[in-house]
Each structure stands twice: as C-alpha cells, then as structure tokens.
Design an enzyme around this catalytic site. Structure first.
Site, PDB file in Angstrom:
ATOM      1  CD  GLU A 322      -1.350   0.854 -23.884  1.00  0.00           C
ATOM      2  OE1 GLU A 322      -1.458   0.785 -22.699  1.00  0.00           O
ATOM      3  OE2 GLU A 322      -2.300   1.290 -24.737  1.00  0.00           O
ATOM      4  CG  HIS A 351      16.054  26.601 -15.501  1.00  0.00           C
ATOM      5  ND1 HIS A 351      17.006  27.275 -15.039  1.00  0.00           N
ATOM      6  CD2 HIS A 351      15.322  26.832 -16.384  1.00  0.00           C
ATOM      7  CE1 HIS A 351      16.923  28.488 -16.039  1.00  0.00           C
ATOM      8  NE2 HIS A 351      15.935  28.119 -16.891  1.00  0.00           N
ATOM      9  CE  LYS A 455      -5.452  -3.629 -18.053  1.00  0.00           C
ATOM     10  NZ  LYS A 455      -6.095  -3.686 -19.169  1.00  0.00           N
TER      11      LYS A 455
HETATM   12  O1  LIG Z   1     -10.611   2.453 -22.096  1.00  0.00           O
HETATM   13  P1  LIG Z   1     -10.526   1.470 -21.299  1.00  0.00           P
HETATM   14  O2  LIG Z   1     -11.044   0.047 -21.661  1.00  0.00           O
HETATM   15  O3  LIG Z   1     -11.180   1.663 -19.964  1.00  0.00           O
HETATM   16  O4  LIG Z   1      -8.938   1.202 -21.316  1.00  0.00           O
HETATM   17  C1  LIG Z   1      -8.176   1.990 -20.640  1.00  0.00           C
HETATM   18  C2  LIG Z   1      -6.714   1.720 -20.952  1.00  0.00           C
HETATM   19  O5  LIG Z   1      -6.376   0.530 -20.201  1.00  0.00           O
HETATM   20  C3  LIG Z   1      -5.777  -0.613 -20.833  1.00  0.00           C
HETATM   21  O6  LIG Z   1      -4.915  -1.069 -19.900  1.00  0.00           O
HETATM   22  C4  LIG Z   1      -4.916  -0.507 -22.007  1.00  0.00           C
HETATM   23  O7  LIG Z   1      -3.514  -0.680 -22.022  1.00  0.00           O
HETATM   24  C5  LIG Z   1      -5.037   0.961 -22.525  1.00  0.00           C
HETATM   25  O8  LIG Z   1      -4.590   1.092 -23.844  1.00  0.00           O
HETATM   26  C6  LIG Z   1      -6.670   1.526 -22.263  1.00  0.00           C
HETATM   27  O9  LIG Z   1      -6.469   3.142 -22.920  1.00  0.00           O
END
Ligand SMILES: O=P(O)(O)OC[C@H]1O[C@H](O)[C@H](O)[C@@H](O)[C@@H]1O
Length: 528
Positions: A322, A351, A455
C-alpha cells in the site's frame, strides 16, 4: 564465488546490533560495489528527506499531512510540545484503562471481570493487532482476543458462535482511523444487534479507537461507550501498530507494550543513521532496489522460520504494497511502482511452493527470518544429538544455500527470540525501510489513492441494487435482464445487474430468477 570469498563477503556486509542482538545478512544478494556507489547519492537525499519527515515536514503532500509514527515511540521527537503530551497522555490512558479492565475495577454489569476482547477493524486497523496477537499473546492471556476483520457474514457468525457464552464478559474494540470504513461499521452494527438480542447493553462493552470527531467517535460519545482512544491524522493506518490501534489490544492480552515501544525506539535510533553500512533499514532498501531494479521487478517472499511470525508477511503485505504500489511519482510521472510481498512460514512452505522458488521463474528474492532460540526450556532429541529446532535451523540454511546455488538471492534477518522488544524492532525496521525506499524511487509512500476506486465502484453497485429492487417491486410481469437494465436507465450495467441478482437470489432477498443461469440472456426476473 568461492567459499572463502563468500565468507568474506558475509563478514564485510554483516550488520549486527548489540543491544537488540539483531543481525542482518545481505551477502546473498549479488550486488557489486559499483552498484552500491551508484545508489549512494540517492541515499544521501533519502536520509535528508527522512530527517525532514521526522521533524514534521508535510511528507504526505496529497493529504497535506505530517508523517509521525516515529514519534509514537520517542515522544520527545514530536515537533511540538502539544503533540508530545498527546502521545504520552494516550499511552498512560491505555495503561490505566487496561489495568482497570484487567483488575475488574471496570467490569461488566453483574460480572467480576471482562474475559475476552473482540476487535473489529480492517486493513491497518486489524493487521498489526492480528500479527502481534499471533506473535506475542501468552497461552493464557489476560484477556483472550478475537477478530472480525471483514464484512463476511459467515465469518462474523463464526466469531460470534465462538463468543456466544461469553458476550456478557467481552469487551468490544471498534478500530477505525477514519471512523467510516463500511466493513468495520457493518461488523459493529451486527455485533451490536447480537448484544441487543441478548438484552446486553452494548455501549457499556464498547470502546472506540478512531480519529477525533469521526462518525465513530461521535457515535461512541453520543451513546456513552466505555472509552474512546484517539487515532492521529499524522499516523497512517499501516504504520499504526504502535499507536492506540495496536497498543490497546496488545496491552489487554498482557503483552508488554513498553517493551514493544522500546524495541522500536532502539531500531529507530539505528535506522536514523545517515550511513548506508550502519543502517539496517537502508541496507534492506538497497537490496530491494537491487533485486527489482528500482522498479519492483522481483517479488519479496518473506519466510519466517517460526510459527508465531506467521502473520508477519500478511502485515508486511499492506505496509509494503500500500505504501510503494503507486501509479505516479512525486512529479506526477506515470511509474507504476511497487513490490509484491507474499509468504507464510518455513519450513512449512518448503512443502508447498519452494519447488518453484528453486527451479521455476526467478521473479523474486527471499527474506528469511531466523529466530535463534528454539523454545523456552530444553528440547528433546528426535534423533541422537538432534532436536526439532536443529531441523528447523538446518532447513533454513539448506533452503538459503539451495536458492543461492540456483542464482536466487536472499536476505536473512536474525533475532534472538520472538518477544515484545524484537517484534517492536521488526515493525520499526520495515517501516523505515519502506520510507527510505519510497524516497529512493521518489513516490509518496503515505497515501493510497488507488484504494478509493474499488470503494467507489462498490458503492455504485449498492446504489444499483436499490434501483433494481425498486423497479422489480413496481413491475408485475417478469423482465429479461436487458429490459430491467433499460428500465433503470443503465443498459451498460447489465452484467452488474446479473451479478447482483444472482447474489440476491442465493440469499432469499426477494427476487426470483428463472431460466438458465449459464445463459444470462435466457433469464427472467421478478420480485418474489
Ligand atoms: O482505519 P480505517 O480508517 O477503518 O481504515 C482501514 C483501512 O482502509 C483503507 O481502505 C486503507 O486503504 C487502509 O490503509 C486502512 O488501513
């Protein structure tokens, strides 16, 4: 290279840290002196950039943020006294709260003590706590930890089934930096419903770790949750293990968090040294650059020869991929950077896929993690003069040698034990190596713009689903998929409609699909 020359190379490049009893061997990476010299100017700049980052520069320009995870373990380095105090106060609050939970000073209604912790989070809000629990939790922890790290209903059911008789003594940690990640929110809502179905008061079992003012923070405060802990905007999710995100779950299990911080602080001190040979993170970054030609052309296979480090590669996958997997460099040029990471543990993987590593496509380099102490106490012999641990050690050496003989490079990291100090040190080592490598290849290692595309597309699918249901409920006669797509006004999304209808039908969600599922054009759909 003959044995004597190789042994000399081993000694020339061996890095050893006395206090941490930490070794780094890069002799099996086949770079030469000329390569090292070409990289020196890049390292000079990377060391300067890293220094500026630690002093509070905006090192994440897209998000206009400072990058301060190094301050978490040495608060005196924070750029302002306010930040310093915030770090120290949070640490004290974590310890104070943990003590009250563990002693029963804070206890569930009608019970003496909390017995279990359920941690709900994803990505950086799960991978560190999961790795550390696997690596360091004692066999009988102060509180046993469980994780929900996805929005998979069956996965949630499994965890809730394990906890069903203990929900009344389970403390629920909801961890989300943004406080708006849907997977985490869904887990929280489902768990809350289970509590309510058992007439248990969810807020008095719940703790939030999140950014101040986030949706989650507001919810926790308005509902009167047991406690909230801050997640700072200058700590990225993937470097948050040594913030409240990782420290609170670890402390709850009885893991010594001060030692984790101490190990990280010692590793930070040495990886701050602006000299390649004296800085193990810089040596790692050098090797990564060499292996992949500065373009990630080779994958990083991480092989810890110790079961408790099983999740290290999964943790590193997010930290490395990331951070480094970026389309553009800092000047906006398209570069498609990154380094792929995978691995589980040795000798188990021997293995499984080591056959390909030895003989197949040579698109990787290995990082062996060696732990010197086999176990606490004396080992029985499995053959005259040989223990199971001797086998593990021999298999590591053997694999390293067999790979080298076939021109497959490897790095070996050696630690004395898996303990809070060495785990803190490993986390700090890789955080710094990733940061330095990011500067070497001139990318922003602290944002993740690519994550947003998936997303957004997922949110659009959920919107489409609502429209599908509205149209079907309003329609009398069954529709073909293309008719349905036309009626919604999105003929180009017919495939997406087909996929979501198939899912809805499989879950008795109010649609009937008739026809041949293998021939989507034959299908007729109606509301049930
Ligand atoms: O901690 P949060 O805001 O719930 O995020 C949780 C995760 O989601 C995202 O999509 C990011 O790509 C991550 O870097 C992050 O750790």
């Amino acid at each position: 290279m003959d044995a004597a020359t190789l042994w000399q190379r081993y000694q020339d490049w061996l890095f050893y840290h006395k206090e941490l009893e930490f070794y780094l061997d890069i002799s099996r990476m086949r770079f030469d002196d000329a390569f090292v010299e070409t990289l020196r100017p890049k390292f000079e700049k990377a060391f300067q950039d890293m220094d500026a980052l630690e002093k509070g520069d905006i090192a994440n320009p897209d998000e206009n943020r400072m990058v301060g995870h190094y301050w978490l373990r040495d608060a005196d380095l924070a750029p302002t006294p306010e930040l310093r105090d915030e770090i120290l106060n949070t640490l004290e609050k974590i310890e104070d709260f943990t003590e009250k939970i563990q002693t029963g000073a804070i206890h569930p209604s009608g019970k003496f003590q909390f017995t279990d912790v359920l941690s709900i989070g994803i990505g950086g809000s799960a991978l560190g706590p999961e790795f550390v629990a696997e690596a360091l939790a004692p066999v009988s922890p102060a509180l046993a930890i469980h994780f929900i790290d996805n929005t998979d209903p069956a996965g949630i059911d499994k965890v809730m089934a394990q906890l069903q008789d203990k929900l009344d003594t389970t403390l629920v940690l909801v961890i989300s930096k943004s406080g708006g990640t849907p997977e985490t929110r869904n887990g929280m809502i489902e768990v809350k419903k289970v509590y309510e179905s058992k007439n248990l008061n969810f807020p008095s079992h719940a703790v939030a770790i999140t950014g101040t003012g986030s949706n989650l923070d507001q919810l926790a405060k308005s509902e009167g949750w047991l406690a909230t802990f801050p997640m700072y905007d200058w700590v990225g999710g993937r470097t948050s293990e040594l913030s409240a995100v990782g420290l609170l779950p670890a402390a709850m299990q009885g893991i010594d968090i001060r030692e984790m911080l101490e190990g990280a602080k010692e590793m930070d001190a040495v990886t701050r040294i602006p000299k390649l040979e004296d800085n193990p993170a810089a040596l790692l970054a050098l090797c990564w650059y060499f292996a992949g030609n500065g373009k990630g052309e080779k994958d990083m296979v991480v092989l810890p020869y110790k079961d408790s480090l099983l999740l290290f590669s999964r943790y590193l996958q997010q930290l490395v991929m990331e951070s480094l997997g970026k389309e553009k460099d800092l000047e906006g040029n398209v570069v498609h950077q990154g380094i792929a990471v995978y691995g589980n543990k040795g000798s188990t993987d021997q293995h499984a896929y080591v056959q390909q590593l030895r003989e197949g496509v040579a698109n990787f380099f290995v990082t062996f993690i060696e732990v010197l102490e086999d176990r606490q106490g004396i080992s029985p012999e499995v053959e005259p003069g040989v223990t199971s641990g001797d086998y593990l050690s021999g298999l590591l050496q053997g694999t390293r040698q067999a790979l080298y003989e076939n021109l497959r490079d490897s790095i070996t990291v050696t630690i004395p034990q898996v303990n809070p100090r060495t785990v803190g040190a490993l986390i700090a080592l890789y955080e710094r190596a990733v940061g330095l490598y990011g500067f070497l290849v001139n990318i922003n290692a602290y944002h993740q713009p690519g994550v947003e595309a998936g997303k957004k597309a997922a949110a659009a699918v959920l919107d489409l689903q609502k429209q599908v249901m509205q149209v079907l409920q309003a329609e009398g006669a069954p529709l073909s998929l293309s008719e349905l797509a036309e009626k919604i006004g999105t003929p180009e999304r017919v495939e997406s409609i087909y996929m979501l209808l198939r899912h809805l039908q499989a879950n008795q969600r109010g649609v009937v699909l008739e026809g041949n599922p293998g021939q989507p054009s034959s299908l007729k759909v109606s509301a049930s």
